[in-house]
Design an enzyme around this catalytic site. Structure first.
Site, mmCIF file in Angstrom:
data_model
loop_
_atom_site.group_PDB
_atom_site.id
_atom_site.type_symbol
_atom_site.label_atom_id
_atom_site.label_comp_id
_atom_site.label_asym_id
_atom_site.label_seq_id
_atom_site.Cartn_x
_atom_site.Cartn_y
_atom_site.Cartn_z
ATOM 1 N N ASP A 1 -12.542 -15.618 15.804
ATOM 2 C CA ASP A 1 -12.526 -17.342 16.702
ATOM 3 C C ASP A 1 -13.561 -16.962 15.892
ATOM 4 O O ASP A 1 -14.415 -18.585 15.910
ATOM 5 C CB ASP A 1 -11.958 -18.075 18.057
ATOM 6 C CG ASP A 1 -12.162 -17.082 18.774
ATOM 7 O OD1 ASP A 1 -13.089 -15.685 18.631
ATOM 8 O OD2 ASP A 1 -11.724 -17.030 20.058
ATOM 9 N N GLY B 1 -11.528 -15.976 27.588
ATOM 10 C CA GLY B 1 -10.509 -17.010 26.855
ATOM 11 C C GLY B 1 -11.327 -18.068 26.560
ATOM 12 O O GLY B 1 -11.061 -19.698 26.083
ATOM 13 N N LEU B 2 -13.066 -18.627 26.678
ATOM 14 C CA LEU B 2 -13.981 -19.626 25.430
ATOM 15 C C LEU B 2 -14.280 -19.490 24.700
ATOM 16 O O LEU B 2 -14.912 -19.324 24.470
ATOM 17 C CB LEU B 2 -15.196 -20.218 27.171
ATOM 18 C CG LEU B 2 -14.294 -19.702 28.498
ATOM 19 C CD1 LEU B 2 -15.075 -20.374 28.934
ATOM 20 C CD2 LEU B 2 -13.403 -21.662 27.723
ATOM 21 N N LYS C 1 -15.585 -22.152 23.208
ATOM 22 C CA LYS C 1 -14.431 -23.072 22.414
ATOM 23 C C LYS C 1 -13.165 -23.577 23.833
ATOM 24 O O LYS C 1 -13.189 -21.943 24.622
ATOM 25 C CB LYS C 1 -13.953 -22.446 21.662
ATOM 26 C CG LYS C 1 -13.199 -21.688 21.169
ATOM 27 C CD LYS C 1 -11.825 -20.408 21.829
ATOM 28 C CE LYS C 1 -11.467 -19.128 21.767
ATOM 29 N NZ LYS C 1 -10.387 -19.156 22.950
ATOM 30 N N PRO D 1 -17.007 -11.689 29.778
ATOM 31 C CA PRO D 1 -16.370 -11.687 28.934
ATOM 32 C C PRO D 1 -14.910 -11.667 29.934
ATOM 33 O O PRO D 1 -14.376 -11.315 30.616
ATOM 34 C CB PRO D 1 -16.295 -9.946 28.209
ATOM 35 C CG PRO D 1 -17.822 -9.618 29.238
ATOM 36 C CD PRO D 1 -18.491 -10.662 30.215
ATOM 37 N N GLY D 2 -13.708 -11.827 28.664
ATOM 38 C CA GLY D 2 -12.302 -12.159 29.009
ATOM 39 C C GLY D 2 -12.397 -13.076 30.034
ATOM 40 O O GLY D 2 -11.094 -13.596 31.032
ATOM 41 N N SER E 1 -18.100 -14.482 21.340
ATOM 42 C CA SER E 1 -17.843 -15.083 19.610
ATOM 43 C C SER E 1 -18.455 -15.987 19.323
ATOM 44 O O SER E 1 -18.727 -16.460 17.992
ATOM 45 C CB SER E 1 -15.620 -15.306 19.013
ATOM 46 O OG SER E 1 -15.146 -14.276 19.141
HETATM 47 C C1 CDM Z 1 -6.916 -15.784 21.451
HETATM 48 C C2 CDM Z 1 -8.311 -16.301 21.373
HETATM 49 O O1 CDM Z 1 -8.620 -16.524 22.395
HETATM 50 C C3 CDM Z 1 -7.286 -17.498 20.574
HETATM 51 O O2 CDM Z 1 -8.519 -18.607 20.327
HETATM 52 C C4 CDM Z 1 -8.468 -15.661 20.496
HETATM 53 O O3 CDM Z 1 -7.527 -15.827 18.787
HETATM 54 C C5 CDM Z 1 -8.535 -14.464 20.224
HETATM 55 O O4 CDM Z 1 -10.143 -14.404 20.014
HETATM 56 P P1 CDM Z 1 -10.920 -12.698 19.929
HETATM 57 O O5 CDM Z 1 -11.334 -12.599 21.169
HETATM 58 O O6 CDM Z 1 -12.250 -12.832 18.966
HETATM 59 O O7 CDM Z 1 -10.147 -11.541 19.085
HETATM 60 P P2 CDM Z 1 -10.805 -10.474 18.397
HETATM 61 O O8 CDM Z 1 -11.910 -9.756 19.214
HETATM 62 O O9 CDM Z 1 -10.431 -10.356 17.252
HETATM 63 O O10 CDM Z 1 -9.489 -9.644 19.145
HETATM 64 C C6 CDM Z 1 -9.424 -8.859 20.375
HETATM 65 C C7 CDM Z 1 -7.924 -8.504 20.497
HETATM 66 O O11 CDM Z 1 -6.795 -9.499 20.798
HETATM 67 C C8 CDM Z 1 -5.735 -9.529 19.559
HETATM 68 N N1 CDM Z 1 -5.497 -10.025 19.150
HETATM 69 C C9 CDM Z 1 -6.218 -11.322 18.373
HETATM 70 C C10 CDM Z 1 -6.151 -12.290 18.001
HETATM 71 C C11 CDM Z 1 -5.352 -12.661 16.817
HETATM 72 N N2 CDM Z 1 -5.047 -13.645 16.719
HETATM 73 N N3 CDM Z 1 -4.456 -11.657 17.785
HETATM 74 C C12 CDM Z 1 -3.815 -10.605 18.332
HETATM 75 O O12 CDM Z 1 -3.413 -9.684 18.280
HETATM 76 C C13 CDM Z 1 -6.424 -8.023 19.223
HETATM 77 O O13 CDM Z 1 -5.398 -7.391 20.025
HETATM 78 C C14 CDM Z 1 -6.986 -7.784 18.785
HETATM 79 O O14 CDM Z 1 -7.689 -6.497 19.308
HETATM 80 N N1 ATP Z 2 -22.274 -10.711 23.520
HETATM 81 C C1 ATP Z 2 -21.136 -11.026 24.310
HETATM 82 N N2 ATP Z 2 -19.919 -12.000 25.117
HETATM 83 C C2 ATP Z 2 -18.605 -11.493 25.391
HETATM 84 N N3 ATP Z 2 -18.187 -10.012 25.385
HETATM 85 C C3 ATP Z 2 -18.452 -9.442 24.157
HETATM 86 C C4 ATP Z 2 -20.315 -9.175 23.760
HETATM 87 N N4 ATP Z 2 -19.851 -9.021 23.352
HETATM 88 C C5 ATP Z 2 -19.241 -8.178 23.470
HETATM 89 N N5 ATP Z 2 -18.056 -8.535 24.054
HETATM 90 C C6 ATP Z 2 -17.218 -7.442 24.295
HETATM 91 O O1 ATP Z 2 -16.040 -8.085 23.515
HETATM 92 C C7 ATP Z 2 -14.852 -8.238 24.540
HETATM 93 C C8 ATP Z 2 -14.591 -9.685 24.609
HETATM 94 O O2 ATP Z 2 -13.547 -10.121 25.546
HETATM 95 P P1 ATP Z 2 -12.322 -10.889 25.219
HETATM 96 O O3 ATP Z 2 -11.984 -11.210 23.590
HETATM 97 O O4 ATP Z 2 -11.888 -10.624 26.283
HETATM 98 O O5 ATP Z 2 -12.878 -12.165 25.505
HETATM 99 P P2 ATP Z 2 -12.690 -13.795 25.565
HETATM 100 O O6 ATP Z 2 -14.117 -14.307 26.497
HETATM 101 O O7 ATP Z 2 -11.529 -13.861 26.359
HETATM 102 O O8 ATP Z 2 -13.013 -14.611 24.799
HETATM 103 P P3 ATP Z 2 -11.488 -14.983 23.685
HETATM 104 O O9 ATP Z 2 -11.419 -16.549 24.165
HETATM 105 O O10 ATP Z 2 -12.298 -15.084 22.254
HETATM 106 O O11 ATP Z 2 -10.500 -13.928 23.662
HETATM 107 C C9 ATP Z 2 -15.514 -7.261 26.103
HETATM 108 O O12 ATP Z 2 -14.629 -5.868 25.716
HETATM 109 C C10 ATP Z 2 -17.084 -7.638 26.095
HETATM 110 O O13 ATP Z 2 -17.358 -6.684 26.761
#
Ligand code: CDM
Ligand code: ATP
Length: 286
Positions: A132, A98-99, A9, A95-96, A103
């Site tokens: 998400d 933001g897409l 996303k 990972p990390g 999830s």
């Molecule tokens: C910030 C967004 O990227 C917006 O789209 C997402 O809501 C993040 O979603 P996500 O990575 O699936 O989040 P999660 O894996 O549930 O949470 C990761 C960490 O982000 C923080 N977290 C996440 C979502 C949220 N609404 N509040 C938070 O404070 C929490 O510290 C949590 O431990």
């Molecule tokens: N299949 C997977 N793909 C990506 N990350 C994964 C997966 N399984 C576990 N992880 C872990 O989930 C965490 C993802 O981190 P983070 O939430 O920052 O991702 P993001 O890509 O920024 O997604 P979001 O938009 O949800 O924040 C990392 O610690 C990563 O090692």
């Protein structure tokens, strides 16, 4: 063997509203689906083979910590009858970014599990995997969400145009957890109302539907990320030079994106951005 394409996303808008007692944050965001983002294959193991195997290519994720392993564990823990599986996952984004690609992987696996078991996962069960996941598992192209990201406020937001999306994944990554910790220190968000953030998101949608130029999209993580990484300024200048209508940072970073009316402008901008060492991946999607 089954091949599945999982979604990711973009956050067209993202406002943080309050910090909850469990440490999570209530937010309001306009989520835009990126379909077919990553590929995975799922194969049921023969009966008697009592182990799962999950292999990831293209990004470093410890197999036991993969969100796919979490999905299998959580749903089996609730008594769902899920066969042992061999899953191979090809990551487009690290990972990390933001897409929400992790999830998205989880959402696709949950949909597969729902299919083979004939059961329906509850929103709370999807949220327990990731905030998400409910949107990504929902099939909506675009929606305005609230809660911690799991509550759909406006379903199926419609766009008149299929914008060309230029997505940049920089070489730096942003941990979502750490980004929320910083936002608590740096951004005064308490007192904001969901209705206001929702109206702001709807205004963005209306402007895009009129083909109006918006420029930088609202995201509470943007100012601290732009200060920390000079690259964003250069990327955004390049988006603007090639006529993007809107651009911004997705989620808590690190990825940024731009929306163009004409795919050719997105490709021209992408070509110029190929010269930047700080960018790991450049994707154009129509
Ligand atoms: C910030 C967004 O990227 C917006 O789209 C997402 O809501 C993040 O979603 P996500 O990575 O699936 O989040 P999660 O894996 O549930 O949470 C990761 C960490 O982000 C923080 N977290 C996440 C979502 C949220 N609404 N509040 C938070 O404070 C929490 O510290 C949590 O431990
Ligand atoms: N299949 C997977 N793909 C990506 N990350 C994964 C997966 N399984 C576990 N992880 C872990 O989930 C965490 C993802 O981190 P983070 O939430 O920052 O991702 P993001 O890509 O920024 O997604 P979001 O938009 O949800 O924040 C990392 O610690 C990563 O090692």
């Amino acid at each position: 063997m089954l091949t599945v394409f999982s979604p990711a996303k973009l956050n067209l808008t993202l406002r943080i509203l309050s910090r909850r007692l469990d440490g999570y944050h209530n937010l309001c965001s306009c989520f835009l689906r990126l379909p077919y983002w990553e590929k995975m294959t799922i194969m049921k193991k023969p009966q008697g083979d009592r182990r799962d195997s999950v292999e990831t290519y293209g990004a470093t994720i410890i197999d036991d910590e993969n969100i796919l392993v979490k999905v299998l564990r959580e749903f089996r823990g609730k008594g769902w009858n899920i066969p042992n599986v061999e899953i191979k996952l090809w990551k487009t984004t690290p990972p990390g970014a933001g897409l929400g690609s992790g999830s998205g992987n989880a959402a696709a696996l949950i949909s597969w599990i729902e299919g083979i078991t004939g059961k329906k996962a509850k929103v709370e069960e999807k949220t327990a995997i990731g905030a998400d996941v409910p949107f990504l598992a929902s099939g909506y192209n675009c929606a305005i969400v609230g809660g911690i990201g799991e509550k759909v406020i406006v379903e199926n937001v419609n766009f008149k145009y299929t914008f060309a999306k230029l997505i940049l994944v920089p070489r730096w990554s942003c941990s979502t957890k750490e980004a929320f910790r910083l936002i608590d220190e740096l951004v005064e968000y308490e007192g904001r109302r969901e209705e206001e953030a929702c109206m702001e998101a709807l205004d963005v949608v209306s402007a895009l539907n009129l083909g109006e130029k918006i420029g930088l999209l609202p995201n509470d993580f943007s100012s601290m990320l732009i200060k920390a990484h000079f690259g964003y300024k250069l990327f955004f200048e390049c988006f603007e030079r090639y006529g993007a209508l809107a651009w911004g940072i997705s989620g808590s970073g690190s990825s940024c994106f731009a929306l163009f009316k004409e795919p050719s402008s997105a490709f021209l901008s992408a070509e110029e951005l190929e010269g930047f060492d700080e960018i790991g991946t450049i994707i154009v999607m129509e």
